[in-house]
Design an enzyme around this catalytic site. Structure first.
Site, PDB file in Angstrom:
ATOM      1  CG  LEU A 113     -28.499 -24.068 -10.722  1.00 19.61           C
ATOM      2  CD1 LEU A 113     -29.043 -24.662  -9.429  1.00 19.61           C
ATOM      3  CD2 LEU A 113     -27.831 -25.141 -11.556  1.00 19.61           C
ATOM      4  CG  ASP A 114     -31.630 -23.968 -17.251  1.00 21.58           C
ATOM      5  OD1 ASP A 114     -30.801 -23.058 -17.463  1.00 21.58           O
ATOM      6  OD2 ASP A 114     -31.656 -25.037 -17.873  1.00 21.58           O
ATOM      7  CE  LYS A 115     -39.863 -18.751 -13.681  1.00 26.16           C
ATOM      8  NZ  LYS A 115     -40.805 -17.911 -14.486  1.00 26.16           N
ATOM      9  CB  THR A 117     -32.294 -26.346 -13.003  1.00 22.34           C
ATOM     10  OG1 THR A 117     -32.483 -26.652 -14.387  1.00 22.34           O
ATOM     11  CG2 THR A 117     -31.233 -27.274 -12.441  1.00 22.34           C
ATOM     12  CG  HIS A 202     -31.132 -23.857 -21.601  1.00 19.51           C
ATOM     13  ND1 HIS A 202     -31.563 -23.679 -20.305  1.00 19.51           N
ATOM     14  CD2 HIS A 202     -31.768 -22.914 -22.332  1.00 19.51           C
ATOM     15  CE1 HIS A 202     -32.412 -22.664 -20.250  1.00 19.51           C
ATOM     16  NE2 HIS A 202     -32.558 -22.175 -21.457  1.00 19.51           N
TER      17      HIS A 202
END
Length: 252
Positions: A113-115, A117, A202
């Site tokens: 998961l993105d930083k 998110t 992303h």
């Protein structure tokens, strides 16, 4: 001590079994054994290198019963600001949030998961299960809820259902976009749910960028048939239940 070999009856060194589940380093366990604090089936074992069957033998350390397991399966409600990685020189990772009793199993995040998110993140040391969940051929669905700058409408729902072209020319697989609500002010803010079956870099943010909109908040709420436990605070994790593991197809 059991002499059985093969399958779950395979014997292992006592110190390896105990260190794997966090009872100490091998040198520490050697000392505990010499002090007579380790028993196997009621008998004191002073050789920490002795072989045992961790699934069949009754092992105790200083009176505490040992419950052996090879794999661990954790659900984390990932908070913003931490990386879905095993280590990083600058930022905190999700592993930094784990209690020592979980960290000793050396789990890793299943996917990323993105930083910024938040939401459902699985951590395990079961490489086979991780591969099954991440394999592009499996098309495991992942559902996100997002807050988006812009008026998400029926045309976006149709575009996502067809697949949209990202900034690098890749056309996504069909995705299910559901509009949950809108807030109209100086700028329209849309709340949506999106289910995708792939995991490009992303991807959710880039999909909305492709239709002229911007994701300002993103949360993963499910992966396959497993849903995030909404009672789990951000940054916290817990072990999956047997029912949840069955949803993932894990062999336990």
């Amino acid at each position: 001590m059991s002499k059985t070999k093969g399958g779950q009856g395979r014997t292992q060194r006592l110190d390896k079994v105990l260190s794997h589940i966090g009872f100490g380093s091998r040198s520490e366990l050697r000392k505990l054994a010499k002090q007579g604090l380790i028993t196997v089936n009621g008998t004191v074992v002073k050789d920490s290198g002795a072989h045992v069957d961790p699934y069949a033998d009754k092992i105790e350390v200083a009176g505490e019963a040992v419950h052996y397991r090879e794999h661990i399966y954790l659900m984390m409600n990932k908070p913003p600001g931490v990386l879905s990685a095993t280590e990083d020189k600058r930022d905190r990772t999700v592993l930094d949030l784990l209690e020592e009793r979980y960290a000793v199993f050396e789990p890793f995040p299943v996917g990323r998961l993105d930083k910024d998110t938040v939401g459902l993140l699985l951590l395990t040391n079961d490489g086979k299960l991780a591969h099954e969940l991440l394999s592009p051929r499996k098309h495991v669905p992942k559902t996100y809820e997002a807050v988006v700058e812009g008026d998400v409408g029926p045309e976006d729902v149709a575009a996502f259902a067809e697949g949209v072209e990202l900034d690098d020319g890749y056309v996504t697989l069909p995705a299910q976009l559901v509009i949950l609500g809108r807030e109209r002010g100086k700028q329209v803010i849309s709340r949506i749910s999106l289910t995708i079956t792939e995991g490009k870099f992303h991807q959710v943010k880039r999909m909305f960028q492709a239709v002229g909109k911007k994701v300002i908040f993103l949360k993963r709420v499910s992966m396959g048939n497993l849903a995030l436990d909404e009672s789990l605070p951000e940054g916290a994790c817990r072990e999956l239940t047997k029912a949840e593991l069955a949803l993932l197809g894990a062999e336990i």
